[in-house]
Write a protein that holds these residues in place. Sequence first.
Motif, PDB file in Angstrom:
ATOM      1  N   ARG A  10       0.806  -1.218   0.000  1.00  0.00           N
ATOM      2  CA  ARG A  10       0.000   0.000   0.000  1.00  0.00           C
ATOM      3  C   ARG A  10       0.839   1.267   0.000  1.00  0.00           C
ATOM      4  N   GLU A  11       2.079   1.174   0.442  1.00  0.00           N
ATOM      5  CA  GLU A  11       2.917   2.368   0.459  1.00  0.00           C
ATOM      6  C   GLU A  11       3.176   2.913  -0.946  1.00  0.00           C
ATOM      7  N   ASP A  58       1.315  -7.236 -17.919  1.00  0.00           N
ATOM      8  CA  ASP A  58       2.668  -6.892 -18.373  1.00  0.00           C
ATOM      9  C   ASP A  58       3.669  -7.485 -17.384  1.00  0.00           C
ATOM     10  N   PRO A  59       3.879  -8.802 -17.449  1.00  0.00           N
ATOM     11  CA  PRO A  59       4.702  -9.458 -16.432  1.00  0.00           C
ATOM     12  C   PRO A  59       6.166  -9.031 -16.423  1.00  0.00           C
ATOM     13  N   TRP A  60       6.624  -8.379 -17.458  1.00  0.00           N
ATOM     14  CA  TRP A  60       8.020  -7.953 -17.522  1.00  0.00           C
ATOM     15  C   TRP A  60       8.291  -6.726 -16.656  1.00  0.00           C
ATOM     16  N   LEU A  61       7.252  -5.968 -16.320  1.00  0.00           N
ATOM     17  CA  LEU A  61       7.465  -4.702 -15.614  1.00  0.00           C
ATOM     18  C   LEU A  61       8.242  -4.821 -14.297  1.00  0.00           C
ATOM     19  N   PRO A  62       7.892  -5.720 -13.384  1.00  0.00           N
ATOM     20  CA  PRO A  62       8.678  -5.791 -12.150  1.00  0.00           C
ATOM     21  C   PRO A  62      10.133  -6.218 -12.371  1.00  0.00           C
ATOM     22  N   PHE A  63      10.419  -6.764 -13.542  1.00  0.00           N
ATOM     23  CA  PHE A  63      11.782  -7.192 -13.850  1.00  0.00           C
ATOM     24  C   PHE A  63      12.582  -6.103 -14.566  1.00  0.00           C
ATOM     25  N   ALA A  64      11.960  -4.962 -14.843  1.00  0.00           N
ATOM     26  CA  ALA A  64      12.638  -3.854 -15.512  1.00  0.00           C
ATOM     27  C   ALA A  64      13.365  -2.991 -14.484  1.00  0.00           C
ATOM     28  N   SER A  65      14.196  -3.638 -13.705  1.00  0.00           N
ATOM     29  CA  SER A  65      14.953  -2.952 -12.662  1.00  0.00           C
ATOM     30  C   SER A  65      16.204  -3.756 -12.352  1.00  0.00           C
ATOM     31  N   SER A  66      17.260  -3.061 -12.019  1.00  0.00           N
ATOM     32  CA  SER A  66      18.498  -3.737 -11.613  1.00  0.00           C
ATOM     33  C   SER A  66      18.505  -4.009 -10.115  1.00  0.00           C
ATOM     34  N   LEU A  67      17.497  -3.519  -9.399  1.00  0.00           N
ATOM     35  CA  LEU A  67      17.406  -3.627  -7.942  1.00  0.00           C
ATOM     36  C   LEU A  67      18.616  -3.010  -7.239  1.00  0.00           C
ATOM     37  N   CYS A  68      19.160  -1.961  -7.827  1.00  0.00           N
ATOM     38  CA  CYS A  68      20.313  -1.292  -7.222  1.00  0.00           C
ATOM     39  C   CYS A  68      19.913  -0.512  -5.970  1.00  0.00           C
ATOM     40  N   GLY A  69      18.639  -0.173  -5.842  1.00  0.00           N
ATOM     41  CA  GLY A  69      18.152   0.520  -4.659  1.00  0.00           C
ATOM     42  C   GLY A  69      18.185   2.030  -4.740  1.00  0.00           C
ATOM     43  N   ALA A  70      18.688   2.580  -5.824  1.00  0.00           N
ATOM     44  CA  ALA A  70      18.777   4.034  -5.945  1.00  0.00           C
ATOM     45  C   ALA A  70      17.407   4.693  -5.871  1.00  0.00           C
ATOM     46  N   CYS A  71      16.398   4.052  -6.455  1.00  0.00           N
ATOM     47  CA  CYS A  71      15.048   4.624  -6.457  1.00  0.00           C
ATOM     48  C   CYS A  71      14.510   4.762  -5.040  1.00  0.00           C
ATOM     49  N   GLY A  72      14.713   3.753  -4.223  1.00  0.00           N
ATOM     50  CA  GLY A  72      14.244   3.803  -2.842  1.00  0.00           C
ATOM     51  C   GLY A  72      14.995   4.820  -2.004  1.00  0.00           C
ATOM     52  N   GLU A  73      16.280   4.988  -2.304  1.00  0.00           N
ATOM     53  CA  GLU A  73      17.095   5.938  -1.550  1.00  0.00           C
ATOM     54  C   GLU A  73      16.679   7.381  -1.795  1.00  0.00           C
ATOM     55  N   VAL A  74      16.288   7.707  -3.023  1.00  0.00           N
ATOM     56  CA  VAL A  74      15.962   9.096  -3.346  1.00  0.00           C
ATOM     57  C   VAL A  74      14.493   9.438  -3.163  1.00  0.00           C
ATOM     58  N   CYS A  75      13.656   8.451  -2.930  1.00  0.00           N
ATOM     59  CA  CYS A  75      12.215   8.695  -2.792  1.00  0.00           C
ATOM     60  C   CYS A  75      11.951   9.585  -1.576  1.00  0.00           C
ATOM     61  N   PRO A  76      11.331  10.747  -1.784  1.00  0.00           N
ATOM     62  CA  PRO A  76      11.101  11.657  -0.658  1.00  0.00           C
ATOM     63  C   PRO A  76      10.069  11.141   0.347  1.00  0.00           C
ATOM     64  N   VAL A  77       9.194  10.223  -0.069  1.00  0.00           N
ATOM     65  CA  VAL A  77       8.213   9.657   0.864  1.00  0.00           C
ATOM     66  C   VAL A  77       8.617   8.260   1.316  1.00  0.00           C
ATOM     67  N   LYS A  78       9.835   7.852   0.968  1.00  0.00           N
ATOM     68  CA  LYS A  78      10.458   6.605   1.423  1.00  0.00           C
ATOM     69  C   LYS A  78       9.681   5.336   1.070  1.00  0.00           C
ATOM     70  N   ILE A  79       9.182   5.280  -0.164  1.00  0.00           N
ATOM     71  CA  ILE A  79       8.569   4.050  -0.654  1.00  0.00           C
ATOM     72  C   ILE A  79       9.697   3.050  -0.881  1.00  0.00           C
ATOM     73  N   ASP A  80       9.545   1.865  -0.343  1.00  0.00           N
ATOM     74  CA  ASP A  80      10.570   0.829  -0.491  1.00  0.00           C
ATOM     75  C   ASP A  80      10.355   0.109  -1.825  1.00  0.00           C
TER      76      ASP A  80
END
Length: 103
Positions: A10-11, A58-80
């Motif tokens: 839900r976050e 679109d089952p490929w969408l969750p796999f369109a990431s390297s999981l490097c974590g940069a997105c979570g680090e910069v998110c101002p509302v801290k979505i994991d």
Amino acid sequence: TRLLADKSKRESLFCIRCGACLNACPVYRKIGGHNYPWAYSGPIGAIITPQYQGVTKDPWLPFASSLCGACGEVCPVKIDIPRILLELRREVVEEQGKESAEM
């Protein structure tokens, strides 16, 4: 209401569409936004779109990431975002397993 009912994801509804995750994501920077099939693109689109439309659309969408974590680090509302991506990847694999078992 399905997104709100799912406590583990839900976050993703907290997104303020600031674009920070898009700017930080190496995959998004490489492929751009036109490759994403819905209104949301980038890492946040990879977690919101499957939740709205189902993981089989679109089952490929969750796999369109390297999981490097940069997105979570910069998110101002801290979505994991990386954690949610992993959960959605698991759901995609489970659904594909069900489809294979039915054949």
